[in-house]
Design an enzyme around this catalytic site. Structure first.
Site, PDB file in Angstrom:
ATOM      1  N   LEU A   1       0.846  -1.200   0.000  1.00  0.00           N
ATOM      2  CA  LEU A   1       0.000   0.000   0.000  1.00  0.00           C
ATOM      3  C   LEU A   1       0.877   1.243   0.000  1.00  0.00           C
ATOM      4  O   LEU A   1       1.744   1.367   0.858  1.00  0.00           O
ATOM      5  CB  LEU A   1      -0.849   0.042   1.274  1.00  0.00           C
ATOM      6  CG  LEU A   1      -2.086  -0.851   1.410  1.00  0.00           C
ATOM      7  CD1 LEU A   1      -2.700  -0.655   2.791  1.00  0.00           C
ATOM      8  CD2 LEU A   1      -3.111  -0.536   0.325  1.00  0.00           C
ATOM      9  N   HIS A   2       0.653   2.151  -0.923  1.00  0.00           N
ATOM     10  CA  HIS A   2       1.385   3.424  -0.852  1.00  0.00           C
ATOM     11  C   HIS A   2       0.682   4.597  -1.537  1.00  0.00           C
ATOM     12  O   HIS A   2       1.227   5.695  -1.574  1.00  0.00           O
ATOM     13  CB  HIS A   2       2.802   3.271  -1.427  1.00  0.00           C
ATOM     14  CG  HIS A   2       2.827   3.106  -2.915  1.00  0.00           C
ATOM     15  ND1 HIS A   2       2.659   1.901  -3.528  1.00  0.00           N
ATOM     16  CD2 HIS A   2       2.994   4.005  -3.911  1.00  0.00           C
ATOM     17  CE1 HIS A   2       2.730   2.042  -4.828  1.00  0.00           C
ATOM     18  NE2 HIS A   2       2.923   3.317  -5.097  1.00  0.00           N
ATOM     19  N   ARG A   3      -0.514   4.390  -2.104  1.00  0.00           N
ATOM     20  CA  ARG A   3      -1.213   5.523  -2.732  1.00  0.00           C
ATOM     21  C   ARG A   3      -1.568   6.531  -1.643  1.00  0.00           C
ATOM     22  O   ARG A   3      -2.120   6.152  -0.596  1.00  0.00           O
ATOM     23  CB  ARG A   3      -2.516   5.082  -3.427  1.00  0.00           C
ATOM     24  CG  ARG A   3      -2.302   4.158  -4.611  1.00  0.00           C
ATOM     25  CD  ARG A   3      -2.299   4.896  -5.945  1.00  0.00           C
ATOM     26  NE  ARG A   3      -0.992   5.353  -6.352  1.00  0.00           N
ATOM     27  CZ  ARG A   3      -0.059   4.618  -6.971  1.00  0.00           C
ATOM     28  NH1 ARG A   3      -0.263   3.357  -7.257  1.00  0.00           N
ATOM     29  NH2 ARG A   3       1.091   5.160  -7.313  1.00  0.00           N
TER      30      ARG A   3
END
Ligand code: UD1
Ligand code: UDP
Length: 364
Positions: free
Chosen positions: A198-200
């Site tokens: 996850l990194h958005r």
């Protein structure tokens, strides 16, 4: 002798550029230089990929680092302009949709240097994503468009790009993956765990949102282990919310630092499925035939949903929980296929097209 410069800066750029660099090694008429802006700089966000992709060190490192969008983009522009003035390249190649991409594209075009964009034409049609702005701006000034999937060609034609400038060549990120997988044992041994990335910003910058997603995934996963290499952007919110310690306390999560490429693909290949908001991971799981749940409302890579193993689930907790539970039960879509030309030779097609372009420019 022509000089051609490839510009990379952030993690996904390295996989996309490595095959192009390798393909230029067989072209004596071109001196290919790899410029690394330094947008990503931690050893496990940068150096490890040069090793895993067999690339050696970048020829030039700009050391730009982190900052606001304006600061980072501007710093790349200032530093990259100096390189272009010193090297007078015949072409600049940019990759994907990160800030380094659009910054280098602006510099090249304003100096009158022909610009090629690898992974052109992708659109999420969501302008709240910084990447979408980078894609639109880069494609507005690109001369040679290299496209990974049919939707890219359609989007460019819709934006008024002339058909002869668009080359549907396949996917250089898949070239890297195919090359890496040829070094793994042929048999894939499916493990009993999920992989999460996850990194958005929309998913991780707000700790409440991040915690909501993590709890839905955890509930959906039941007793399964979740292996989670944590992106540096995500780490802060995870620790600030107290969720980091809670996850460890459950005994169900394995929190890891950002993984090197070889390590990460090894993890994915051995998993029962992947939960992600990454762009590239949607493509890699489709090529590997591994179920993927994408925690976003849109994707700029529709072929992974229409043909591949990707399920675009959104971020509603109940939807996430149910999708994760389905994958854990082995209830996955049958008949997924790999998009055309994702065959490991996209970089060969790109380099042949660029060499032809440079010959035409030299001998019109
Ligand atoms: C960037 C790209 C995104 C891409 C992602 C891939 C833009 C606008 N975003 O997002 O499209 O999907 O890379 O991973 O270009 N940081 C470190 N060490 C590093 C790099 C970053 O600690 O080596 C931390 C810094 O606190 C930094 C933050 O991560 O402020 C965000 O980094 P940045 O490059 O601005 O954006 P990403 O979220 O990594
Ligand atoms: N990746 C990796 N280690 C990780 C997470 C991802 O090597 O811990 C690789 C992944 O295999 C893919 C690329 O990084 O090749 C995707 O980059 P990322 O998800 O950071 O960016 P995006 O594709 O969303 O722009």
């Amino acid at each position: 002798m022509h000089t051609v410069i490839s510009v990379v800066g952030a993690r996904p750029n390295f996989m996309k550029a490595a095959p192009v660099k390798h393909a230029f090694e067989n072209v004596p008429s071109v001196r290919h230089l790899l410029v690394h802006t330094g947008q990503h700089y931690d050893p496990n966000m940068s150096e490890v990929f040069f090793r895993d992709l067999g690339m050696g060190a970048p020829d030039i490192f700009l050391g730009v680092g982190s900052g606001s969008h304006a600061t980072q983009t501007a710093k790349v522009m200032v530093e990259f302009e100096k390189i272009c003035l010193a090297e007078s390249p015949s072409m600049v190649i940019v990759y994907g949709d990160v800030n380094s991409t659009v910054a280098a594209a602006l510099v090249a075009t304003k100096l009158g240097i022909p610009l090629a964009h690898v992974e052109a034409g992708l659109r999420s049609f969501d302008r709240r994503m910084p990447e979408e702005i980078n894609r639109i701006a880069t494609d507005a000034i690109t001369d040679l468009f290299f496209v990974t999937e049919e939707s890219g060609r359609r989007n460019l034609l819709h934006d008024g790009v002339r058909a002869e400038k668009i080359n549907l060549v396949g996917n250089t990120m898949i070239d890297s993956l195919a090359r890496l997988c040829s070094t793994f044992p042929a048999e894939r041994v499916a493990g009993d765990y999920l992989v999460l990335t996850l990194h958005r910003p929309s998913n991780v910058d707000d700790p409440a949102m991040l915690v909501k997603l993590l709890r839905a995934i955890e509930e959906g996963a039941g007793e399964r282990e979740i292996r989670f290499p944590v992106h540096p952007r995500t780490e802060g919110a995870l620790k600030a919310s107290g969720e980091y310690d809670r996850l460890i306390g459950t005994g169900r999560w394995t929190l890891l630092p950002p993984a090197g490429y070889r390590e990460f693909i090894g993890l994915v290949r051995g998993s029962i499925g992947v939960v992600t908001d990454s762009g590239g991971v949607q493509e890699e799981t489709t090529w590997l035939g591994i179920p993927c749940i994408t925690l976003r409302e849109t994707t700029e890579r529709p072929s992974t949903v229409e043909q591949g193993t990707n399920h675009l689930i959104g971020v509603e907790p109940l939807m996430v929980l149910n999708a994760v539970a389905r994958i854990c039960r082995g209830d996955v879509r049958a008949g997924a296929t790999v998009p055309p030309l994702w065959d490991g030779d996209a970089a060969g097609r790109i380099v042949r097209a660029i060499v032809q372009y440079l010959q035409q420019v030299s001998h019109p």
